[in-house]
Design a protein around this motif. Sequence first.
Motif, PDB file in Angstrom:
ATOM      1  N   LEU A   1      32.611  44.593  44.290  1.00  0.00           N
ATOM      2  CA  LEU A   1      32.926  43.904  43.032  1.00  0.00           C
ATOM      3  C   LEU A   1      34.375  44.189  42.610  1.00  0.00           C
ATOM      4  CD1 LEU A   1      31.889  42.129  40.740  1.00  0.00           C
ATOM      5  CD2 LEU A   1      31.201  44.212  39.538  1.00  0.00           C
ATOM      6  N   ALA A   2      34.840  45.406  42.823  1.00  0.00           N
ATOM      7  CA  ALA A   2      36.225  45.741  42.492  1.00  0.00           C
ATOM      8  C   ALA A   2      37.187  44.854  43.270  1.00  0.00           C
ATOM      9  CB  ALA A   2      36.497  47.207  42.787  1.00  0.00           C
ATOM     10  N   GLU A   3      36.876  44.625  44.533  1.00  0.00           N
ATOM     11  CA  GLU A   3      37.717  43.756  45.361  1.00  0.00           C
ATOM     12  C   GLU A   3      37.670  42.317  44.864  1.00  0.00           C
ATOM     13  OE1 GLU A   3      38.234  42.435  50.055  1.00  0.00           O
ATOM     14  OE2 GLU A   3      37.001  44.169  49.524  1.00  0.00           O
ATOM     15  N   GLU A   4      36.493  41.865  44.441  1.00  0.00           N
ATOM     16  CA  GLU A   4      36.355  40.502  43.939  1.00  0.00           C
ATOM     17  C   GLU A   4      37.159  40.302  42.658  1.00  0.00           C
ATOM     18  OE1 GLU A   4      32.784  37.364  42.642  1.00  0.00           O
ATOM     19  OE2 GLU A   4      32.291  39.314  43.555  1.00  0.00           O
ATOM     20  N   VAL A   5      37.160  41.283  41.791  1.00  0.00           N
ATOM     21  CA  VAL A   5      37.877  41.184  40.517  1.00  0.00           C
ATOM     22  C   VAL A   5      39.388  41.247  40.726  1.00  0.00           C
ATOM     23  CG1 VAL A   5      38.320  42.329  38.316  1.00  0.00           C
ATOM     24  CG2 VAL A   5      35.975  42.119  39.159  1.00  0.00           C
ATOM     25  N   THR A   6      39.836  42.230  41.501  1.00  0.00           N
ATOM     26  CA  THR A   6      41.270  42.488  41.626  1.00  0.00           C
ATOM     27  C   THR A   6      41.955  41.583  42.632  1.00  0.00           C
ATOM     28  OG1 THR A   6      40.941  44.182  43.341  1.00  0.00           O
ATOM     29  CG2 THR A   6      40.922  44.908  41.026  1.00  0.00           C
ATOM     30  N   GLY A   7      41.209  41.107  43.626  1.00  0.00           N
ATOM     31  CA  GLY A   7      41.799  40.255  44.647  1.00  0.00           C
ATOM     32  C   GLY A   7      42.267  41.020  45.870  1.00  0.00           C
ATOM     33  N   PHE A   8      41.988  42.316  45.966  1.00  0.00           N
ATOM     34  CA  PHE A   8      42.347  43.089  47.154  1.00  0.00           C
ATOM     35  C   PHE A   8      41.399  44.276  47.277  1.00  0.00           C
ATOM     36  CE2 PHE A   8      44.499  45.247  43.754  1.00  0.00           C
ATOM     37  CZ  PHE A   8      44.542  46.585  44.107  1.00  0.00           C
ATOM     38  N   HIS A   9      41.416  44.921  48.448  1.00  0.00           N
ATOM     39  CA  HIS A   9      40.539  46.064  48.671  1.00  0.00           C
ATOM     40  C   HIS A   9      41.124  47.278  47.976  1.00  0.00           C
ATOM     41  CE1 HIS A   9      37.747  48.820  50.400  1.00  0.00           C
ATOM     42  NE2 HIS A   9      38.664  49.440  51.112  1.00  0.00           N
ATOM     43  N   VAL A  10      40.431  47.759  46.967  1.00  0.00           N
ATOM     44  CA  VAL A  10      40.903  48.922  46.196  1.00  0.00           C
ATOM     45  C   VAL A  10      40.483  50.174  46.961  1.00  0.00           C
ATOM     46  CG1 VAL A  10      40.972  50.006  43.922  1.00  0.00           C
ATOM     47  CG2 VAL A  10      40.525  47.561  44.102  1.00  0.00           C
ATOM     48  N   HIS A  11      41.247  50.488  48.031  1.00  0.00           N
ATOM     49  CA  HIS A  11      40.805  51.550  48.926  1.00  0.00           C
ATOM     50  C   HIS A  11      40.910  52.927  48.290  1.00  0.00           C
ATOM     51  CE1 HIS A  11      45.168  51.521  49.569  1.00  0.00           C
ATOM     52  NE2 HIS A  11      45.059  52.736  50.031  1.00  0.00           N
ATOM     53  N   ARG A  12      41.709  53.044  47.212  1.00  0.00           N
ATOM     54  CA  ARG A  12      41.808  54.330  46.528  1.00  0.00           C
ATOM     55  C   ARG A  12      40.758  54.463  45.430  1.00  0.00           C
ATOM     56  NH1 ARG A  12      46.406  57.184  47.913  1.00  0.00           N
ATOM     57  NH2 ARG A  12      47.921  56.001  49.130  1.00  0.00           N
ATOM     58  N   GLY A  13      40.011  53.390  45.185  1.00  0.00           N
ATOM     59  CA  GLY A  13      38.783  53.486  44.402  1.00  0.00           C
ATOM     60  C   GLY A  13      38.870  53.568  42.906  1.00  0.00           C
ATOM     61  N   ALA A  14      40.051  53.835  42.348  1.00  0.00           N
ATOM     62  CA  ALA A  14      40.136  54.048  40.906  1.00  0.00           C
ATOM     63  C   ALA A  14      41.336  53.321  40.327  1.00  0.00           C
ATOM     64  CB  ALA A  14      40.251  55.541  40.602  1.00  0.00           C
ATOM     65  N   LEU A  15      41.127  52.665  39.194  1.00  0.00           N
ATOM     66  CA  LEU A  15      42.198  51.996  38.463  1.00  0.00           C
ATOM     67  C   LEU A  15      42.091  52.372  36.991  1.00  0.00           C
ATOM     68  CD1 LEU A  15      41.830  48.432  40.013  1.00  0.00           C
ATOM     69  CD2 LEU A  15      43.884  49.822  40.219  1.00  0.00           C
ATOM     70  N   ALA A  16      43.215  52.352  36.330  1.00  0.00           N
ATOM     71  CA  ALA A  16      43.224  52.564  34.883  1.00  0.00           C
ATOM     72  C   ALA A  16      44.179  51.568  34.251  1.00  0.00           C
ATOM     73  CB  ALA A  16      43.652  53.985  34.533  1.00  0.00           C
ATOM     74  N   SER A  17      43.791  51.055  33.089  1.00  0.00           N
ATOM     75  CA  SER A  17      44.656  50.213  32.270  1.00  0.00           C
ATOM     76  C   SER A  17      45.131  51.070  31.103  1.00  0.00           C
ATOM     77  CB  SER A  17      43.892  48.993  31.764  1.00  0.00           C
ATOM     78  OG  SER A  17      44.671  48.269  30.839  1.00  0.00           O
TER      79      SER A  17
ATOM     80  N   SER B   1      38.988  41.958  32.210  1.00  0.00           N
ATOM     81  CA  SER B   1      40.152  41.064  32.257  1.00  0.00           C
ATOM     82  C   SER B   1      41.459  41.786  32.571  1.00  0.00           C
ATOM     83  CB  SER B   1      40.279  40.309  30.933  1.00  0.00           C
ATOM     84  OG  SER B   1      40.441  41.204  29.846  1.00  0.00           O
ATOM     85  N   ASP B   2      41.593  43.050  32.178  1.00  0.00           N
ATOM     86  CA  ASP B   2      42.832  43.793  32.473  1.00  0.00           C
ATOM     87  C   ASP B   2      43.059  43.938  33.972  1.00  0.00           C
ATOM     88  OD1 ASP B   2      43.205  44.116  29.776  1.00  0.00           O
ATOM     89  OD2 ASP B   2      43.081  46.299  29.776  1.00  0.00           O
ATOM     90  N   TYR B   3      42.002  43.822  34.772  1.00  0.00           N
ATOM     91  CA  TYR B   3      42.092  44.121  36.204  1.00  0.00           C
ATOM     92  C   TYR B   3      42.029  42.875  37.081  1.00  0.00           C
ATOM     93  CZ  TYR B   3      40.879  48.619  34.200  1.00  0.00           C
ATOM     94  OH  TYR B   3      40.875  49.760  33.428  1.00  0.00           O
ATOM     95  N   ARG B   4      42.043  41.704  36.485  1.00  0.00           N
ATOM     96  CA  ARG B   4      41.795  40.487  37.245  1.00  0.00           C
ATOM     97  C   ARG B   4      43.046  39.981  37.951  1.00  0.00           C
ATOM     98  NH1 ARG B   4      38.402  38.472  33.826  1.00  0.00           N
ATOM     99  NH2 ARG B   4      36.679  39.318  35.044  1.00  0.00           N
ATOM    100  N   ASP B   5      42.881  39.536  39.207  1.00  0.00           N
ATOM    101  CA  ASP B   5      43.930  38.845  39.984  1.00  0.00           C
ATOM    102  C   ASP B   5      45.216  39.668  40.072  1.00  0.00           C
ATOM    103  OD1 ASP B   5      42.261  36.585  40.347  1.00  0.00           O
ATOM    104  OD2 ASP B   5      42.801  35.851  38.360  1.00  0.00           O
ATOM    105  N   LEU B   6      45.112  40.881  40.559  1.00  0.00           N
ATOM    106  CA  LEU B   6      46.266  41.781  40.583  1.00  0.00           C
ATOM    107  C   LEU B   6      47.319  41.370  41.599  1.00  0.00           C
ATOM    108  CD1 LEU B   6      44.683  45.312  40.097  1.00  0.00           C
ATOM    109  CD2 LEU B   6      45.370  43.614  38.399  1.00  0.00           C
ATOM    110  N   ARG B   7      46.983  40.502  42.538  1.00  0.00           N
ATOM    111  CA  ARG B   7      47.979  40.041  43.511  1.00  0.00           C
ATOM    112  C   ARG B   7      48.859  38.917  42.970  1.00  0.00           C
ATOM    113  NH1 ARG B   7      48.023  41.931  48.518  1.00  0.00           N
ATOM    114  NH2 ARG B   7      46.212  42.989  49.402  1.00  0.00           N
ATOM    115  N   ASP B   8      48.482  38.311  41.867  1.00  0.00           N
ATOM    116  CA  ASP B   8      49.256  37.215  41.286  1.00  0.00           C
ATOM    117  C   ASP B   8      50.350  37.820  40.402  1.00  0.00           C
ATOM    118  OD1 ASP B   8      50.237  35.060  39.779  1.00  0.00           O
ATOM    119  OD2 ASP B   8      48.319  33.997  39.894  1.00  0.00           O
ATOM    120  N   VAL B   9      51.566  37.966  40.963  1.00  0.00           N
ATOM    121  CA  VAL B   9      52.626  38.691  40.265  1.00  0.00           C
ATOM    122  C   VAL B   9      53.009  38.014  38.959  1.00  0.00           C
ATOM    123  CG1 VAL B   9      55.005  39.527  40.410  1.00  0.00           C
ATOM    124  CG2 VAL B   9      53.513  39.636  42.422  1.00  0.00           C
ATOM    125  N   SER B  10      53.187  36.695  38.974  1.00  0.00           N
ATOM    126  CA  SER B  10      53.613  35.996  37.757  1.00  0.00           C
ATOM    127  C   SER B  10      52.546  36.094  36.671  1.00  0.00           C
ATOM    128  CB  SER B  10      53.941  34.531  38.060  1.00  0.00           C
ATOM    129  OG  SER B  10      52.808  33.855  38.591  1.00  0.00           O
TER     130      SER B  10
END
Length: 267
Positions: free
Chosen positions: A86-102, A16-25
Amino acid sequence: MATFVEVDAADDPRLSDYRDLRDVSLRKHVEATHGLFLAEGEKVVRRSVEAGHVPRSFLMAPRWLDGLADVLATTDAPCYVVSEQLAEEVTGFHVHRGALASLERQPLPPLADVLAGARSVLVLEEIVDHTNVGAIFRSGAALGFDAVVLAPRCADPLYRRAVKVAMGAVFSLPWTRLDDWYDALPLLSSYGFTTVALTLADDAVDVEDAVRGVDRLALVLGSEGHGLSERWQATADRRAVIPMHHGIDSLNVAAASAVACYVAARR
């Protein structure tokens, strides 16, 4: 050491921390509610952890695990291993750098602590574009500024896009927010800073002249649209402009900050 967890469903609640990262609000609400921020890319993830921010979790494609193995060895936070699709599906964009942290947000330091020992600081009034905020942090850090002070309505430096554009400078450059907007510049003057406002005001002088001889400098930048408020222009110790040619009246605030920081660093 981080616990590795393979995840194969986009609706897994652990993501859930990584979902819909393009939705700013939505992201502003989620991150404020849960006290978190996101770092994207190997370098930025590394810098955020090295700066002392506590990871909640990581989200990585398998090919990034080796490159961040030393970082993952320092924490017991879960590392969710997913396919790039799957990372792209969760976040809403292509995570071309491959790694995220919350990561957990830390309380902002008092203004006095941020200014202590600083000789050059950037002061931002209502700059609302996260990309511009990130670029200003990067320029300030690269050109020797010591801290950044934000007006109450300025964009969040820890928003994912700002962190990414800053290349992690938001972790190395001390910063905080002002409690009061109205008397912010007189307050900075009381700390011994000369406030120099970048503005198109009629009495503005060449920025090189404005910063000449200044010991403790507070370089003040205004919003992307109307620039600095009349209040901040009026209460600045000096008003400065970057000379323009060919009928152009000003630069984008991120570009202007880079030019002004370079000039100020040479003073």
